[in-house]
Enzyme design. Structure first.
Site, PDB file in Angstrom:
ATOM      1  N   ASP A 116     -18.248-109.167  48.562  1.00 43.12           N
ATOM      2  CA  ASP A 116     -17.380-109.913  49.479  1.00 43.12           C
ATOM      3  C   ASP A 116     -18.051-109.919  50.855  1.00 43.12           C
ATOM      4  O   ASP A 116     -18.909-110.753  51.125  1.00 43.12           O
ATOM      5  CB  ASP A 116     -15.997-109.253  49.478  1.00 43.12           C
ATOM      6  CG  ASP A 116     -14.965-110.060  50.242  1.00 43.12           C
ATOM      7  OD1 ASP A 116     -15.245-111.217  50.571  1.00 43.12           O
ATOM      8  OD2 ASP A 116     -13.862-109.545  50.515  1.00 43.12           O
ATOM      9  N   PHE A 166      -8.145-113.365  46.041  1.00 41.69           N
ATOM     10  CA  PHE A 166      -8.098-111.991  45.555  1.00 41.69           C
ATOM     11  C   PHE A 166      -7.808-112.018  44.059  1.00 41.69           C
ATOM     12  O   PHE A 166      -6.827-112.608  43.622  1.00 41.69           O
ATOM     13  CB  PHE A 166      -7.029-111.180  46.296  1.00 41.69           C
ATOM     14  CG  PHE A 166      -7.206-109.719  46.112  1.00 41.69           C
ATOM     15  CD1 PHE A 166      -8.121-109.019  46.886  1.00 41.69           C
ATOM     16  CD2 PHE A 166      -6.492-109.031  45.143  1.00 41.69           C
ATOM     17  CE1 PHE A 166      -8.313-107.655  46.702  1.00 41.69           C
ATOM     18  CE2 PHE A 166      -6.675-107.675  44.948  1.00 41.69           C
ATOM     19  CZ  PHE A 166      -7.594-106.982  45.727  1.00 41.69           C
ATOM     20  N   ASP A 173      -8.561-104.149  40.623  1.00 44.56           N
ATOM     21  CA  ASP A 173      -7.168-103.772  40.820  1.00 44.56           C
ATOM     22  C   ASP A 173      -6.534-104.420  42.034  1.00 44.56           C
ATOM     23  O   ASP A 173      -7.213-104.905  42.949  1.00 44.56           O
ATOM     24  CB  ASP A 173      -7.055-102.251  40.996  1.00 44.56           C
ATOM     25  CG  ASP A 173      -7.506-101.807  42.384  1.00 44.56           C
ATOM     26  OD1 ASP A 173      -8.618-102.200  42.802  1.00 44.56           O
ATOM     27  OD2 ASP A 173      -6.749-101.094  43.065  1.00 44.56           O
TER      28      ASP A 173
HETATM   29  P1  IMP Z   1     -17.324-105.756  50.335  1.00 45.86           P
HETATM   30  O1  IMP Z   1     -17.768-104.400  50.759  1.00 45.86           O
HETATM   31  O2  IMP Z   1     -16.534-106.466  51.402  1.00 45.86           O
HETATM   32  O3  IMP Z   1     -18.429-106.633  49.788  1.00 45.86           O
HETATM   33  O4  IMP Z   1     -16.228-105.561  49.232  1.00 45.86           O
HETATM   34  C1  IMP Z   1     -16.533-105.252  47.988  1.00 45.86           C
HETATM   35  C2  IMP Z   1     -15.459-104.384  47.378  1.00 45.86           C
HETATM   36  O5  IMP Z   1     -14.143-104.830  47.721  1.00 45.86           O
HETATM   37  C3  IMP Z   1     -15.548-104.485  45.897  1.00 45.86           C
HETATM   38  O6  IMP Z   1     -16.343-103.440  45.376  1.00 45.86           O
HETATM   39  C4  IMP Z   1     -14.113-104.404  45.439  1.00 45.86           C
HETATM   40  O7  IMP Z   1     -13.763-103.066  45.168  1.00 45.86           O
HETATM   41  C5  IMP Z   1     -13.291-104.877  46.583  1.00 45.86           C
HETATM   42  N1  IMP Z   1     -12.835-106.264  46.384  1.00 45.86           N
HETATM   43  C6  IMP Z   1     -13.273-107.368  47.041  1.00 45.86           C
HETATM   44  N2  IMP Z   1     -12.628-108.466  46.601  1.00 45.86           N
HETATM   45  C7  IMP Z   1     -11.788-108.043  45.631  1.00 45.86           C
HETATM   46  C8  IMP Z   1     -10.843-108.733  44.767  1.00 45.86           C
HETATM   47  O8  IMP Z   1     -10.664-109.961  44.799  1.00 45.86           O
HETATM   48  N3  IMP Z   1     -10.160-107.971  43.899  1.00 45.86           N
HETATM   49  C9  IMP Z   1     -10.313-106.610  43.803  1.00 45.86           C
HETATM   50  N4  IMP Z   1     -11.180-105.938  44.581  1.00 45.86           N
HETATM   51  C10 IMP Z   1     -11.916-106.644  45.491  1.00 45.86           C
END
Ligand code: IMP
Ligand code: MG
Length: 196
Positions: A116, A166, A173
């Site tokens: 993300d 999401f 989860d």
């Molecule tokens: P980042 O560090 O912002 O890239 O976020 C990544 C982490 O956020 C992932 O490993 C997920 O655990 C969580 N995450 C991001 N988007 C989602 C989603 O749509 N559903 C569930 N978990 C998410």
């Protein structure tokens, strides 16, 4: 269809909390096979791979992926979270389980669920690199569009590019629920509020 619980607003059957499926079981299985082929072709035979997988979201993906990988491999799991509790917006990173495997001189593959903001993958890459591995690659099941102008690490292997919604299921989860759903889905509005 059953009636929602008066206190939580949720239905007893998790499927009733789903608005729509984004990736179904068939497409997941096919793509996991495809990613495994891509990964296997990057590692010459005779070399051992060390997978560093991020709990808990990548658990189901990891289990399916490694069973499609016909290469010699070791497995280490780490726990790092940017979504504590019921929040659906990025928060500070929390390390719960650090790397324990000896990664020096090894070929390392990081496996995570969602890219993300890229905060999680960036932290992991830097932590893995500090162990002086021979090589580091990364694999994410889902990639969302970059939320801002900041640079994100580029994963070597990506399962699916999805919209910035999401999603839950297949290990992912919301408020610790829905990991057991076999598809990747968007939650219905009534299920998006935390339980009392
Ligand atoms: P980042 O560090 O912002 O890239 O976020 C990544 C982490 O956020 C992932 O490993 C997920 O655990 C969580 N995450 C991001 N988007 C989602 C989603 O749509 N559903 C569930 N978990 C998410
Ligand atoms: Mg995660």
């Amino acid at each position: 269809m059953t009636r929602p619980d008066e206190q939580t607003g949720r239905y007893g059957d998790v499927r009733d909390d789903i608005d729509h499926i984004v990736v179904d079981r068939g497409r997941i299985a096919e793509r996991v096979d495809g990613i495994a082929d891509e990964i296997a072709s990057c590692y010459p035979s005779g070399r051992e791979l060390t997978i560093v997988a991020v709990l808990t979201g990548s658990l189901i993906f990891l289990a399916d992926l490694i069973r499609c990988l016909p290469i010699r491999m070791r497995l280490d799991v780490v726990s790092v979270s940017s979504y504590p509790g019921d929040a659906t917006e990025a928060r500070e990173l929390q390390w719960r389980l650090p790397i324990t495997a000896d990664l020096k001189g090894r070929d390392v593959l990081i496996v995570d669920d969602v890219l993300d903001t890229g905060q999680t993958l960036r932290a992991l890459l830097s932590s893995v690199r500090s162990h002086r591995p021979a090589s580091v690659r990364s694999c994410v099941l889902l990639r969302k569009p970059a939320p801002g102008p900041e640079e994100r690490p580029v994963p070597d292997f990506v399962g699916f590019d999805i919209a910035s919604e999401f999603v839950v299921g297949y290990g992912l989860d919301f408020d610790h629920l829905y990991r057991n759903l076999p598809e990747i889905s968007v939650l219905a509005r009534h299920a998006r509020r935390p339980a009392e």
